[in-house]
Design a protein around this motif. Structure first.
Motif, short mmCIF file in Angstrom:
data_model
loop_
_atom_site.label_atom_id
_atom_site.label_comp_id
_atom_site.label_asym_id
_atom_site.label_seq_id
_atom_site.Cartn_x
_atom_site.Cartn_y
_atom_site.Cartn_z
N PHE A 248 1.00 -1.09 -0.25
CA PHE A 248 -0.01 -0.17 -0.15
C PHE A 248 0.96 1.15 -0.06
O PHE A 248 1.04 2.09 -0.97
N SER A 252 1.23 1.61 -4.16
CA SER A 252 -0.30 1.74 -4.47
C SER A 252 -0.88 2.77 -3.96
O SER A 252 -1.76 2.68 -3.00
N SER A 320 -8.42 -3.25 5.31
CA SER A 320 -9.41 -4.10 6.14
C SER A 320 -10.63 -3.39 6.13
O SER A 320 -10.61 -2.20 5.48
N TYR A 342 -9.03 -0.84 -1.93
CA TYR A 342 -9.14 -2.45 -1.73
C TYR A 342 -8.05 -3.03 -2.66
O TYR A 342 -8.08 -3.13 -3.69
N MET A 344 -4.35 -6.00 -2.75
CA MET A 344 -3.71 -7.11 -2.03
C MET A 344 -2.17 -7.12 -2.72
O MET A 344 -1.81 -6.45 -3.86
N GLU A 346 -0.89 -9.68 -3.90
CA GLU A 346 -1.04 -10.40 -5.03
C GLU A 346 -1.26 -9.73 -6.37
O GLU A 346 -1.27 -10.49 -7.14
N LEU A 349 -5.56 -3.97 -7.62
CA LEU A 349 -5.97 -2.70 -6.77
C LEU A 349 -7.17 -2.18 -7.20
O LEU A 349 -7.29 -1.92 -8.73
N GLN A 365 -15.52 -0.04 -2.16
CA GLN A 365 -14.16 -0.24 -1.82
C GLN A 365 -13.34 -0.14 -3.38
O GLN A 365 -12.13 -0.49 -3.46
N ASP A 425 -11.73 -13.56 -1.22
CA ASP A 425 -12.70 -12.56 -0.91
C ASP A 425 -14.10 -12.45 -1.33
O ASP A 425 -14.14 -13.13 -2.75
N LYS A 442 -11.46 -16.98 2.79
CA LYS A 442 -9.95 -17.62 3.23
C LYS A 442 -9.85 -17.66 4.69
O LYS A 442 -10.37 -16.78 5.19
N ASN A 446 -7.65 -10.70 10.10
CA ASN A 446 -7.30 -9.43 9.31
C ASN A 446 -7.33 -8.46 10.65
O ASN A 446 -8.41 -7.79 11.01
C1 OOB Z 1 -3.84 -4.91 1.26
O1 OOB Z 1 -2.75 -6.09 0.88
P1 OOB Z 1 -2.64 -7.49 1.52
O2 OOB Z 1 -2.05 -8.33 0.76
O3 OOB Z 1 -2.04 -7.29 3.21
O4 OOB Z 1 -4.18 -7.91 2.05
C2 OOB Z 1 -4.99 -8.27 0.89
C3 OOB Z 1 -6.33 -8.64 1.56
C4 OOB Z 1 -7.46 -8.84 0.37
O5 OOB Z 1 -7.57 -10.00 -0.22
C5 OOB Z 1 -8.59 -8.53 1.62
O6 OOB Z 1 -8.96 -9.54 2.01
C6 OOB Z 1 -8.37 -7.40 2.51
O7 OOB Z 1 -6.87 -7.74 2.65
N1 OOB Z 1 -8.33 -6.00 2.08
C7 OOB Z 1 -9.61 -5.49 2.32
C8 OOB Z 1 -9.59 -4.21 1.94
N2 OOB Z 1 -8.15 -4.02 1.56
C9 OOB Z 1 -7.72 -5.20 1.55
N3 OOB Z 1 -10.90 -5.69 3.11
C10 OOB Z 1 -11.79 -5.12 2.73
N4 OOB Z 1 -11.77 -3.54 2.53
C11 OOB Z 1 -10.62 -3.23 2.03
N5 OOB Z 1 -10.47 -1.87 1.55
O8 OOB Z 1 -4.24 -4.90 2.33
C12 OOB Z 1 -3.50 -3.63 0.44
C13 OOB Z 1 -2.76 -3.70 -0.60
C14 OOB Z 1 -2.66 -2.50 -1.32
C15 OOB Z 1 -3.40 -1.47 -1.18
C16 OOB Z 1 -4.21 -1.61 -0.16
C17 OOB Z 1 -4.16 -2.76 0.59
#
Ligand code: OOB
Length: 551
Positions: A248, A252, A320, A342, A344, A346, A349, A365, A425, A442, A446
């Motif tokens: 992030f 990102s 989250s 929102y 990941m 992976e 974005l 999101q 998700d 999954k 969080n």
């Molecule tokens: C960000 O990346 P990660 O790899 O730590 O986590 C991804 C996961 C998603 O698959 C989803 O389950 C959750 O985190 N998530 C959200 C969310 N943003 C991520 N769940 C609900 N609302 C949201 N806005 O978390 C990440 C990577 C890049 C930018 C922002 C967040």
């Protein structure tokens, strides 16, 4: 240099993403000098009293890249990096990109449990740490870890107290060569842009953490396209509030998109309002990114702050679930526009756009950044759900890799045979064309944006002799959204306390944020039709039990 264990995009996709201009055929490290040429004496990075121009940054990056080569690192090598937000961390990241060394971006909270695993998985040739951080002796742990590895592994340390047997990172940043000659030499051995540039950590849903290899050109596109969508420009002053090893704040759009645009990156080491607010005022910060738990603290603190935050234009919140009622308060409280993110590690974005109405920014999101992001929303059988229905999000695209690094068995489950990443998700399309995240299938917890793999927690608890069966589940937490609860079926005649469980996590050197906060002893687990633990039912059972106890 090629590394084994990387799943490439099929050739037709490489051609497609290249023809579309998403992939530019340049390694990430190429851009440092291209920025320096364009933005020269403008300030690139501010870190406390340190202010670096784009030219300074490029020169430090090359000096460091050259030092890393002198120390024996080579294109194709990996290193483990665990550093606090700092200009040196940015320089190290970019120096690696100059010479094809890929950093594995660990978190400062990680301890021997995580670091030993990552060092082994990525076969790292160096570990980079602060001397100490928040009272913990990172240098000591890194030294022990490096000595325990089968491969030769250096320890590079950032700080004032570098032991003689280790390398002082700051000394490697000193410039003493002619920058033009050094630049030409490094340009001549630039890495392959289709190769691995960095490793991000996955939230993980397995017993052992997974890492995600991101290539030079996919990650450059990730940042550039994010920056374009989020309106980053030369006037952007981006505050790095979250730990920069996260996708992030790193790309990102974060640090990289700010540098691409010629804006200014401002580093702080803690997201606390009392640290962030004075810096926002002093530097005229325009954008930052937060997780909901930190946004909550900022909104509370802003009511009584004496600091002028009026330069803030955009606050990005993601990682989250953001409660819509709270979302509606963020913009008015901080005097800026809210953007939900929102994303990941992976890949995929999604952002709400700066000109979306509040009905969209508060309730959704966001939507994908690229016209080549492919999206499927499917039911449990894998069939597409009707429009507006909720299902699992599957995706492919120009910055969503086709596999985890060195994880063939897991990849067979996490990716479909034709390369779709199963995000885990549950989402639906909102009528605005944005996603609403409804939940997840999954197996993770969080906690305030930090992802904790339930099987990883279970594997630790399972080693206790008193434990017959264990299941880790998320329970609601007022501050962090979710907490780690471990549900245990005991061996006959045994007992167990939360303290014993937490002592074990500490003894095993597991990162603190993964330590269970709650222990529930149960007689047995509810099972699904196929005989697996039914975690949804278990969670409901625990919640009902707590309600009854509270009544
Ligand atoms: C960000 O990346 P990660 O790899 O730590 O986590 C991804 C996961 C998603 O698959 C989803 O389950 C959750 O985190 N998530 C959200 C969310 N943003 C991520 N769940 C609900 N609302 C949201 N806005 O978390 C990440 C990577 C890049 C930018 C922002 C967040």
């Amino acid at each position: 240099m090629k590394r084994d264990g990387f799943t490439p995009w099929p050739i037709e996709f490489v051609e497609r993403y290249t023809a579309a201009g998403h992939w530019r055929g340049k390694p990430l490290g190429h851009w440092t000098w291209s920025w320096a040429q364009e933005y020269g004496e403008r300030t690139a990075i501010v870190d406390g009293e340190v202010r670096l121009s784009y030219r300074d940054l490029a020169e430090h990056v090359d000096a460091l890249a050259d030092s890393l080569l002198d120390l024996g690192l080579r294109d194709g090598d990996n290193i483990l990096v665990q550093l606090p937000n700092s200009w040196e961390f940015v320089a190290l990241f970019l120096a690696c990109q100059r010479i094809g060394v890929a950093p594995v971006l660990a978190l400062l909270a990680h301890r021997e449990h995580e670091l030993a695993y990552l060092a082994d998985l990525a076969d790292v040739r160096a570990i980079v740490v602060p001397d100490t951080w928040q009272g913990f002796d990172h240098q000591g742990l890194a030294g022990e870890l490096a000595a325990s590895l089968p491969q030769r592994c250096g320890v590079f340390v950032l700080g004032d107290d570098v032991s003689k047997s280790n390398v002082d990172l700051r000394s490697l940043l000193e410039r003493w060569q002619d920058p033009a000659r050094l630049r030409a030499r490094l340009d001549a051995t630039a890495p392959d842009p289709g190769e691995i540039a960095l490793f991000l950590l996955s939230g993980g849903t397995t017993g052992t953490p997974k890492i995600i290899a991101r290539t030079h050109q996919d990650y450059e596109y990730n940042a550039r396209q994010s920056g374009a969508v989020c309106g980053f420009d030369a006037g952007t002053v981006y505050l790095v509030t979250l730990p920069m090893g996260h996708n992030f704040p790193l790309g990102s759009p974060g640090i990289l998109a700010t540098l691409i645009q010629g804006g200014r990156v401002v580093m702080i080491r803690s997201p606390k309002p009392e640290v962030a607010f004075p810096v926002i005022e002093r530097e005229g910060v325009t954008v930052t990114s937060l997780v909901p738990a930190i946004a909550q603290r900022w909104v509370e603190a802003v009511a009584t702050t004496e600091h002028d935050l009026s330069t803030l234009e955009l606050v990005q919140v993601g990682g989250s679930v953001l409660d819509p009622a709270f979302a509606a308060r963020i913009g008015p409280a901080l005097g800026c526009t809210l953007q939900q993110v929102y994303g990941m590690a992976e890949g995929l974005l999604n952002y709400t756009r700066r000109d979306d109405p509040a009905s969209v920014t508060n309730h959704t999101q966001g939507r994908p950044i690229s016209e080549d992001d492919e999206i499927l929303i499917v039911d449990e059988e894998g069939s597409p759900v009707p429009l507006g229905g909720t299902g699992e999000l599957l995706t492919r695209g120009p910055y969503t890799p086709r596999g985890y690094f060195r994880a063939p068995e897991h990849n067979a489950r996490a990716f479909s045979p034709d390369g779709w990443y199963r995000t885990g998700d549950l989402v639906r399309w909102h009528e605005s064309g944005n996603f609403v995240v409804e939940g997840r299938v999954k197996d993770l917890i969080n906690r305030g944006g930090e992802k904790i793999s339930a099987p990883e927690v279970e594997a630790v608890v399972d080693t206790l002799p008193a434990v017959r069966r264990v299941a880790a589940i998320p329970l609601p937490d007022p501050e962090y959204g979710e907490l780690v609860c471990v549900c245990v079926v005991l061996q006959p005649g045994r007992s167990l306390t939360l303290e014993e469980v937490r002592d074990l996590f500490a003894a095993e050197g597991v990162a603190k944020f993964k330590h269970p906060q709650q222990l529930e002893i149960v007689a047995d687990f509810p099972l699904t039709a196929v005989g697996k633990v039914d975690k949804k039912a278990l969670r409901q059972q625990i919640l009902t039990r707590s309600e009854e106890q509270a009544a």
